[in-house]
Design a protein around this motif. Structure first.
Motif, PDB file in Angstrom:
ATOM      1  N   THR A  46       0.855  -1.188   0.000  1.00  0.00           N
ATOM      2  CA  THR A  46       0.000   0.000   0.000  1.00  0.00           C
ATOM      3  C   THR A  46       0.888   1.234   0.000  1.00  0.00           C
ATOM      4  O   THR A  46       1.888   1.289   0.725  1.00  0.00           O
ATOM      5  CB  THR A  46      -0.895   0.016   1.261  1.00  0.00           C
ATOM      6  N   SER A  47       0.510   2.230  -0.785  1.00  0.00           N
ATOM      7  CA  SER A  47       1.283   3.477  -0.855  1.00  0.00           C
ATOM      8  C   SER A  47       1.185   4.226   0.475  1.00  0.00           C
ATOM      9  O   SER A  47       0.265   3.986   1.267  1.00  0.00           O
ATOM     10  CB  SER A  47       0.756   4.345  -1.993  1.00  0.00           C
ATOM     11  N   PRO A  48       2.083   5.171   0.706  1.00  0.00           N
ATOM     12  CA  PRO A  48       2.043   5.938   1.957  1.00  0.00           C
ATOM     13  C   PRO A  48       0.725   6.697   2.152  1.00  0.00           C
ATOM     14  O   PRO A  48       0.264   6.864   3.278  1.00  0.00           O
ATOM     15  CB  PRO A  48       3.205   6.914   1.830  1.00  0.00           C
ATOM     16  N   GLU A  49       0.114   7.126   1.059  1.00  0.00           N
ATOM     17  CA  GLU A  49      -1.166   7.847   1.155  1.00  0.00           C
ATOM     18  C   GLU A  49      -2.342   6.900   1.334  1.00  0.00           C
ATOM     19  O   GLU A  49      -3.441   7.333   1.687  1.00  0.00           O
ATOM     20  CB  GLU A  49      -1.399   8.701  -0.102  1.00  0.00           C
ATOM     21  N   GLY A  50      -2.146   5.618   1.046  1.00  0.00           N
ATOM     22  CA  GLY A  50      -3.209   4.632   1.176  1.00  0.00           C
ATOM     23  C   GLY A  50      -4.167   4.584   0.014  1.00  0.00           C
ATOM     24  O   GLY A  50      -5.218   3.945   0.091  1.00  0.00           O
ATOM     25  N   ASP A  51      -3.815   5.239  -1.098  1.00  0.00           N
ATOM     26  CA  ASP A  51      -4.731   5.285  -2.242  1.00  0.00           C
ATOM     27  C   ASP A  51      -4.354   4.320  -3.367  1.00  0.00           C
ATOM     28  O   ASP A  51      -5.135   4.117  -4.283  1.00  0.00           O
ATOM     29  CB  ASP A  51      -4.815   6.716  -2.787  1.00  0.00           C
ATOM     30  N   ARG A  52      -3.173   3.700  -3.310  1.00  0.00           N
ATOM     31  CA  ARG A  52      -2.752   2.760  -4.349  1.00  0.00           C
ATOM     32  C   ARG A  52      -2.323   1.443  -3.722  1.00  0.00           C
ATOM     33  O   ARG A  52      -1.721   1.429  -2.638  1.00  0.00           O
ATOM     34  CB  ARG A  52      -1.595   3.342  -5.163  1.00  0.00           C
ATOM     35  N   PHE A  53      -2.608   0.346  -4.440  1.00  0.00           N
ATOM     36  CA  PHE A  53      -2.296  -0.995  -3.948  1.00  0.00           C
ATOM     37  C   PHE A  53      -1.622  -1.786  -5.057  1.00  0.00           C
ATOM     38  O   PHE A  53      -1.948  -1.624  -6.235  1.00  0.00           O
ATOM     39  CB  PHE A  53      -3.580  -1.730  -3.532  1.00  0.00           C
ATOM     40  N   TRP A  54      -0.695  -2.655  -4.654  1.00  0.00           N
ATOM     41  CA  TRP A  54      -0.035  -3.553  -5.585  1.00  0.00           C
ATOM     42  C   TRP A  54      -0.014  -4.947  -4.994  1.00  0.00           C
ATOM     43  O   TRP A  54       0.206  -5.114  -3.789  1.00  0.00           O
ATOM     44  CB  TRP A  54       1.417  -3.125  -5.839  1.00  0.00           C
ATOM     45  N   ARG A  55      -0.228  -5.938  -5.836  1.00  0.00           N
ATOM     46  CA  ARG A  55      -0.116  -7.330  -5.406  1.00  0.00           C
ATOM     47  C   ARG A  55       1.217  -7.858  -5.915  1.00  0.00           C
ATOM     48  O   ARG A  55       1.514  -7.790  -7.109  1.00  0.00           O
ATOM     49  CB  ARG A  55      -1.263  -8.156  -5.976  1.00  0.00           C
ATOM     50  N   LEU A  56       2.033  -8.378  -4.979  1.00  0.00           N
ATOM     51  CA  LEU A  56       3.362  -8.884  -5.315  1.00  0.00           C
ATOM     52  C   LEU A  56       3.455 -10.362  -4.903  1.00  0.00           C
ATOM     53  O   LEU A  56       3.003 -10.720  -3.816  1.00  0.00           O
ATOM     54  CB  LEU A  56       4.445  -8.103  -4.568  1.00  0.00           C
ATOM     55  N   PRO A  57       4.061 -11.195  -5.765  1.00  0.00           N
ATOM     56  CA  PRO A  57       4.216 -12.600  -5.363  1.00  0.00           C
ATOM     57  C   PRO A  57       5.204 -12.760  -4.200  1.00  0.00           C
ATOM     58  O   PRO A  57       5.020 -13.608  -3.338  1.00  0.00           O
ATOM     59  CB  PRO A  57       4.720 -13.301  -6.622  1.00  0.00           C
ATOM     60  N   GLU A  58       6.224 -11.905  -4.167  1.00  0.00           N
ATOM     61  CA  GLU A  58       7.230 -11.977  -3.114  1.00  0.00           C
ATOM     62  C   GLU A  58       7.948 -10.640  -3.037  1.00  0.00           C
ATOM     63  O   GLU A  58       8.074  -9.930  -4.037  1.00  0.00           O
ATOM     64  CB  GLU A  58       8.237 -13.098  -3.426  1.00  0.00           C
ATOM     65  N   CYS A  59       8.416 -10.268  -1.846  1.00  0.00           N
ATOM     66  CA  CYS A  59       9.214  -9.049  -1.733  1.00  0.00           C
ATOM     67  C   CYS A  59      10.228  -9.203  -0.608  1.00  0.00           C
ATOM     68  O   CYS A  59      10.053 -10.009   0.312  1.00  0.00           O
ATOM     69  CB  CYS A  59       8.347  -7.814  -1.513  1.00  0.00           C
ATOM     70  N   TYR A  60      11.280  -8.427  -0.708  1.00  0.00           N
ATOM     71  CA  TYR A  60      12.361  -8.409   0.273  1.00  0.00           C
ATOM     72  C   TYR A  60      12.361  -7.032   0.908  1.00  0.00           C
ATOM     73  O   TYR A  60      12.339  -6.021   0.205  1.00  0.00           O
ATOM     74  CB  TYR A  60      13.697  -8.689  -0.434  1.00  0.00           C
ATOM     75  N   ILE A  61      12.386  -6.971   2.230  1.00  0.00           N
ATOM     76  CA  ILE A  61      12.362  -5.695   2.944  1.00  0.00           C
ATOM     77  C   ILE A  61      13.615  -5.609   3.793  1.00  0.00           C
ATOM     78  O   ILE A  61      13.874  -6.494   4.620  1.00  0.00           O
ATOM     79  CB  ILE A  61      11.110  -5.578   3.831  1.00  0.00           C
ATOM     80  N   ARG A  62      14.358  -4.554   3.599  1.00  0.00           N
ATOM     81  CA  ARG A  62      15.574  -4.346   4.380  1.00  0.00           C
ATOM     82  C   ARG A  62      15.204  -3.927   5.800  1.00  0.00           C
ATOM     83  O   ARG A  62      14.355  -3.058   6.002  1.00  0.00           O
ATOM     84  CB  ARG A  62      16.445  -3.299   3.706  1.00  0.00           C
ATOM     85  N   GLY A  63      15.863  -4.513   6.785  1.00  0.00           N
ATOM     86  CA  GLY A  63      15.501  -4.326   8.181  1.00  0.00           C
ATOM     87  C   GLY A  63      15.581  -2.894   8.682  1.00  0.00           C
ATOM     88  O   GLY A  63      14.760  -2.479   9.503  1.00  0.00           O
ATOM     89  N   ASN A  64      16.546  -2.105   8.197  1.00  0.00           N
ATOM     90  CA  ASN A  64      16.686  -0.751   8.728  1.00  0.00           C
ATOM     91  C   ASN A  64      15.645   0.219   8.170  1.00  0.00           C
ATOM     92  O   ASN A  64      15.603   1.376   8.581  1.00  0.00           O
ATOM     93  CB  ASN A  64      18.098  -0.215   8.510  1.00  0.00           C
ATOM     94  N   THR A  65      14.781  -0.241   7.261  1.00  0.00           N
ATOM     95  CA  THR A  65      13.703   0.623   6.754  1.00  0.00           C
ATOM     96  C   THR A  65      12.384   0.383   7.487  1.00  0.00           C
ATOM     97  O   THR A  65      11.416   1.098   7.260  1.00  0.00           O
ATOM     98  CB  THR A  65      13.475   0.385   5.249  1.00  0.00           C
ATOM     99  N   ILE A  66      12.355  -0.611   8.380  1.00  0.00           N
ATOM    100  CA  ILE A  66      11.108  -0.985   9.052  1.00  0.00           C
ATOM    101  C   ILE A  66      10.810  -0.039  10.200  1.00  0.00           C
ATOM    102  O   ILE A  66      11.664   0.228  11.048  1.00  0.00           O
ATOM    103  CB  ILE A  66      11.194  -2.441   9.563  1.00  0.00           C
ATOM    104  N   LYS A  67       9.579   0.441  10.225  1.00  0.00           N
ATOM    105  CA  LYS A  67       9.110   1.275  11.331  1.00  0.00           C
ATOM    106  C   LYS A  67       8.493   0.401  12.410  1.00  0.00           C
ATOM    107  O   LYS A  67       8.823   0.525  13.584  1.00  0.00           O
ATOM    108  CB  LYS A  67       8.077   2.275  10.819  1.00  0.00           C
ATOM    109  N   TYR A  68       7.568  -0.465  12.049  1.00  0.00           N
ATOM    110  CA  TYR A  68       7.013  -1.427  13.003  1.00  0.00           C
ATOM    111  C   TYR A  68       6.441  -2.629  12.283  1.00  0.00           C
ATOM    112  O   TYR A  68       6.211  -2.610  11.079  1.00  0.00           O
ATOM    113  CB  TYR A  68       5.982  -0.784  13.945  1.00  0.00           C
ATOM    114  N   LEU A  69       6.212  -3.673  13.076  1.00  0.00           N
ATOM    115  CA  LEU A  69       5.641  -4.934  12.593  1.00  0.00           C
ATOM    116  C   LEU A  69       4.403  -5.230  13.410  1.00  0.00           C
ATOM    117  O   LEU A  69       4.375  -4.979  14.606  1.00  0.00           O
ATOM    118  CB  LEU A  69       6.621  -6.087  12.801  1.00  0.00           C
ATOM    119  N   ARG A  70       3.399  -5.786  12.769  1.00  0.00           N
ATOM    120  CA  ARG A  70       2.214  -6.256  13.492  1.00  0.00           C
ATOM    121  C   ARG A  70       2.055  -7.731  13.193  1.00  0.00           C
ATOM    122  O   ARG A  70       1.917  -8.129  12.050  1.00  0.00           O
ATOM    123  CB  ARG A  70       0.965  -5.495  13.065  1.00  0.00           C
TER     124      ARG A  70
END
Length: 133
Positions: A46-70
């Motif tokens: 989801t985009s930062p504004e919450g107005d756009r969505f993308w479906r991805l089969p897989e993604c990699y997220i670098r740890g130092n960019t994470i704000k929080y996890l739920r």
């Protein structure tokens, strides 16, 4: 509770990840490493504004960019149970301490006894204080 043990337990379960830039990723955790880098599958970004969505089969997220996890509450309960099972029992925590307390060891209960030492007036035998310490 340690974050990495939480993430290791959460593998295969759904989670929400929000990045510092405001983007969110909803997906199933595939893998994590010691730097909290994550691999997610079946992701909805989801985009930062919450107005756009993308479906991805897989993604990699670098740890130092994470704000929080739920993560789901059931994962928290699983981690608590695992940590309770891994703690040592109450008897194994005191090993090696039984011989150090009380009147044993240096200067213990026999240090001041005078029986069998030529009839002195007490305080003569054993390892008491010496001037050369």
């Amino acid at each position: 509770m340690l974050p990495l043990s939480l993430l290791n337990t959460a593998q295969g379960h759904p989670m929400l990840v929000e990045l510092k830039n405001g983007e969110t990723f909803n997906g199933h955790l595939v893998n994590c490493d010691n730097w909290m880098n994550l691999t997610l599958r079946e992701v909805i970004q989801t985009s930062p504004e919450g107005d756009r969505f993308w479906r991805l089969p897989e993604c990699y997220i670098r740890g130092n960019t994470i704000k929080y996890l739920r993560v789901p509450d059931e994962i928290m309960e699983m981690v608590k149970e695992d940590t309770l099972r891994q703690r040592p029992g109450p008897s194994s925590g005191n090993r090696g301490r039984g011989s150090r307390g009380g009147n044993t060891g240096r200067g213990g209960s026999r240090a001041g006894s005078s029986s069998g030492r030529g009839g002195g007036s007490g305080g003569g035998g054993g390892r008491g204080k010496s001037k050369n310490r």
